[in-house]
Scaffold this active site. Structure first.
Site, PDB file in Angstrom:
ATOM      1  CE  LYS A  46     117.920   4.337 -90.695  1.00  0.00           C
ATOM      2  NZ  LYS A  46     119.380   4.295 -90.872  1.00  0.00           N
ATOM      3  N   PRO A  47     119.348   1.695 -94.441  1.00  0.00           N
ATOM      4  CG  PRO A  47     121.152   1.959 -95.918  1.00  0.00           C
ATOM      5  CD  PRO A  47     119.694   2.313 -95.732  1.00  0.00           C
ATOM      6  CB  ALA A  48     123.418   1.176 -89.930  1.00  0.00           C
ATOM      7  CB  SER A 107     122.807 -17.134 -87.619  1.00  0.00           C
ATOM      8  OG  SER A 107     122.957 -16.360 -86.467  1.00  0.00           O
ATOM      9  CD  GLU A 130     114.523 -10.953 -85.391  1.00  0.00           C
ATOM     10  OE1 GLU A 130     115.184 -11.245 -84.370  1.00  0.00           O
ATOM     11  OE2 GLU A 130     113.673 -11.703 -85.886  1.00  0.00           O
ATOM     12  CD  GLU A 167     114.285 -10.413 -89.622  1.00  0.00           C
ATOM     13  OE1 GLU A 167     115.453 -10.506 -89.200  1.00  0.00           O
ATOM     14  OE2 GLU A 167     113.856  -9.410 -90.223  1.00  0.00           O
ATOM     15  CD1 TRP A 176     125.771   0.146 -86.439  1.00  0.00           C
ATOM     16  CD2 TRP A 176     127.314  -1.473 -86.377  1.00  0.00           C
ATOM     17  NE1 TRP A 176     126.063  -0.121 -85.118  1.00  0.00           N
ATOM     18  CE2 TRP A 176     127.008  -1.097 -85.054  1.00  0.00           C
ATOM     19  CE3 TRP A 176     128.269  -2.469 -86.587  1.00  0.00           C
ATOM     20  CZ2 TRP A 176     127.616  -1.696 -83.947  1.00  0.00           C
ATOM     21  CZ3 TRP A 176     128.870  -3.075 -85.487  1.00  0.00           C
ATOM     22  CH2 TRP A 176     128.542  -2.680 -84.195  1.00  0.00           C
ATOM     23  CG  ASN A 177     125.209  -6.146 -86.137  1.00  0.00           C
ATOM     24  OD1 ASN A 177     124.303  -5.901 -86.928  1.00  0.00           O
ATOM     25  ND2 ASN A 177     125.009  -6.815 -85.022  1.00  0.00           N
ATOM     26  N   GLY A 215     117.783  -3.871 -84.640  1.00  0.00           N
ATOM     27  CA  GLY A 215     118.635  -2.885 -83.987  1.00  0.00           C
ATOM     28  C   GLY A 215     118.492  -2.989 -82.482  1.00  0.00           C
ATOM     29  NE  ARG A 222     128.035 -15.450 -87.319  1.00  0.00           N
ATOM     30  CZ  ARG A 222     126.754 -15.088 -87.261  1.00  0.00           C
ATOM     31  NH1 ARG A 222     126.149 -14.935 -86.098  1.00  0.00           N
ATOM     32  NH2 ARG A 222     126.072 -14.911 -88.363  1.00  0.00           N
ATOM     33  CB  CYS A 256     121.809  -9.449 -81.737  1.00  0.00           C
ATOM     34  SG  CYS A 256     121.564 -10.473 -83.188  1.00  0.00           S
TER      35      CYS A 256
END
Ligand code: NAP
Length: 493
Positions: free
Chosen positions: A189-191, A456, A265, A473, A165-166, A243, A293, A299
């Site tokens: 499948k999203p959170a 990132s 991840e 990724e 979800w983040n 997750g 942030r 993460c």
């Protein structure tokens, strides 16, 4: 029971026209028996809307659609897939403002930051549009003679994608970008806290020309019930998961059954090192980014901040001043710098971690008290003298709390930084080039920010060592995770 939110008219209109059904085989459809679940606004704790709640049978339908679409999609040209991804990139950027607002409503981050995430998310599509054109192979003579080697790449096949979800949009495009570029179909499948961004993306992908069945989106409150049978079915050829390490480990075990390829991840526990020779203004600015942030719900968030004992007081003062000056409130309001945490459990956990650190001797420089009132807010907090025994030294804080600990030597701090099962990212602030390289090489992490608080970037390989994950990724290697290498031996005599 949470009550329905009363939003400003334009926000309500945006929610009303966002899809809330499952996206299966190119159509928005209800879940079996019309099941739904509520999505909450973390700024108020009230209900934004109800979203279709996929059952295992709905998941199976989505998988069937992905399997049926795989052969035709694999046969599309790289230029066709490039075109789809570029159109999706452009549509995301055209709708950046409204998608940013939608993300703030379901996830809480300030709207300026949410718009930034839309641009970051879109960039994965532009990057992988380019990578689609660069899928290569090889041709060589066998050194022994008598044969030729033809090496070619093929899509791995139907993929299962699970996102947290983040970063509701970017974690989706970071997986869908390379999957689409490589020619893979998928079930995503999203959170359950943040399904709306992915459903809005489904609409964009449809407009961009993604064929029916190539991307399927299944929000659900029964993640395990829906995904485990698909993982074990043998129909999916890959799982890409972002997750927690705990869930990632359970999924790895499930994947062993059919030897699914995996990209993982997972969680982090990032050390942030400030040496005595660092530019302190730069280090404080980097720390603000690495810590704040996404309200610390990243993460990559600086979790353990080690500052040389000769500068820790000055660093702590400057950091506290900047943290205390941040405006906290509903992220949809202009000027807010810190939104709510994702839910009540998250705010309760952060509160307990702070209490535990204080009980073990930490001193509060600013913040440290959860406010009353609606929403899941926690104030920007700085603690100093955090003991290595404190729970927050070992687990992700996932909130706006900076935990400072002093150190004296390079060896001591490098050992402390590596004293964790995690290895996603580390930050090192120093103006000594040799020390910078030396420490960056000794740190056990997949990524190191040298004198910078954000690593990132869609064009760089993102991923962790140790229990922070498997695979990368983004970057030029990101597409390899969705490609099989096939070698064809050709007899010549
Ligand atoms: P989580 O609990 O592991 O959930 C992540 C996703 O997995 C959600 O979609 C969740 O669905 C799903 N899930 C949960 N149990 C499952 C099961 N048994 N089978 C299949 N799917 C399942 O993690 P989170 O708390 O949402 O996210 C925060 C974590 O993600 C942190 O540890 C953070 O470090 C990590 N993260 C890592 C990266 C990275 O790139 N390394 C990036 C962002 C976040 P539900 O929503 O239904 O629970």
């Amino acid at each position: 029971m949470p009550t329905t939110d009363s939003l400003p008219a334009d926000h309500q209109e945006l929610v009303n026209r966002t899809p809330t059904q499952l996206f299966v085989n190119g159509a928005f459809v209800d879940a079996e028996a019309g099941a739904t679940f509520d999505v909450l606004n973390p700024a108020t704790g009230k209900v934004l809307c109800a979203v279709a709640d996929a059952s295992p049978a709905d998941g199976r339908r989505a998988m069937d659609a992905a399997v049926a679409a795989q052969a035709d999609f694999a046969a599309t040209t790289a230029l066709e897939r490039h075109g789809i991804l570029m159109r999706a990139f452009e549509l995301l950027m055209e709708r950046q403002d409204e998608l940013g607002l939608l993300m703030t409503l379901e996830m809480g981050k300030p709207v300026a930051e949410a718009k930034g995430e839309i641009a970051y998310a879109a960039e994965f599509f532009r990057h992988f549009a380019g990578e689609a054109l660069r899928i290569d192979g090889g041709f060589a003579s066998a050194p022994q003679g008598g044969a030729r080697f033809l090496v070619t790449k093929q899509p791995v096949g139907p993929c299962l994608l699970i996102t947290p979800w983040n970063f509701p949009m970017a974690m989706g495009t970071r997986k869908l970008g390379p999957a689409l570029a490589a020619g893979c179909t998928s079930v995503l499948k999203p959170a359950q806290q943040t399904p709306l961004s992915m459903l809005a993306l489904a609409q964009i992908l449809q407009e961009a020309g993604v064929p029916n069945g190539v991307v399927n989106i299944v929000p659900t409150t029964d993640a395990g019930g829906v995904m485990e049978p698909l993982i074990r079915s043998g129909d999916a050829r890959k799982l890409s998961f972002t997750g927690s390490t705990k869930v990632g480990k359970a999924l790895l075990e499930q994947c062993a059954d059919k030897v699914l390829r995996t990209s993982m991840e997972l969680g982090g526990n990032a050390p942030f090192l400030v040496f005595e020779d660092a530019d302190l203004t730069e280090a404080v600015a980097g720390c603000m980014q690495a810590k704040m942030r996404n309200m610390g719900e990243a993460c990559t968030a600086a979790n353990r901040i080690y500052v040389h004992s000769s500068v820790i007081d000055e660093f702590g003062r400057a950091l506290s001043e900047q943290m205390a000056a941040l405006t906290v409130g509903d992220g949809t309001q202009e000027g807010m710098k810190v939104g709510p945490l994702i839910d009540d459990a998250a705010a309760t956990k952060v509160d307990a971690l702070v209490e535990d650190a204080v009980d073990r001797g930490a001193k509060v420089l600013t913040g440290g008290q959860r406010p009353g009132g609606q929403g899941f807010f926690y104030p920007p907090t700085v603690l100093t003298g955090v003991s290595p025994d404190a729970a927050m030294a070992h687990e992700e804080i996932f909130g706006p709390v900076a935990a400072l600990t002093p150190f004296d030597t390079e060896d001591e701090v490098t050992a402390a930084a590596n004293n964790t099962p995690y290895g996603l990212v580390a930050y090192v602030f120093t103006n000594d080039l040799r020390r910078a390289i030396r420490v960056a090489e000794r740190i056990e992490a997949g990524m190191v920010g040298l004198n910078q608080g954000v690593v990132s970037n869609p064009y760089a390989p993102f991923g962790g060592m140790k229990e922070s994950g498997l695979g990368r990724e983004g970057g030029s290697v990101g597409i390899d995770e969705f490609l099989e290498t096939k070698y064809i031996g050709i007899a010549m005599s």
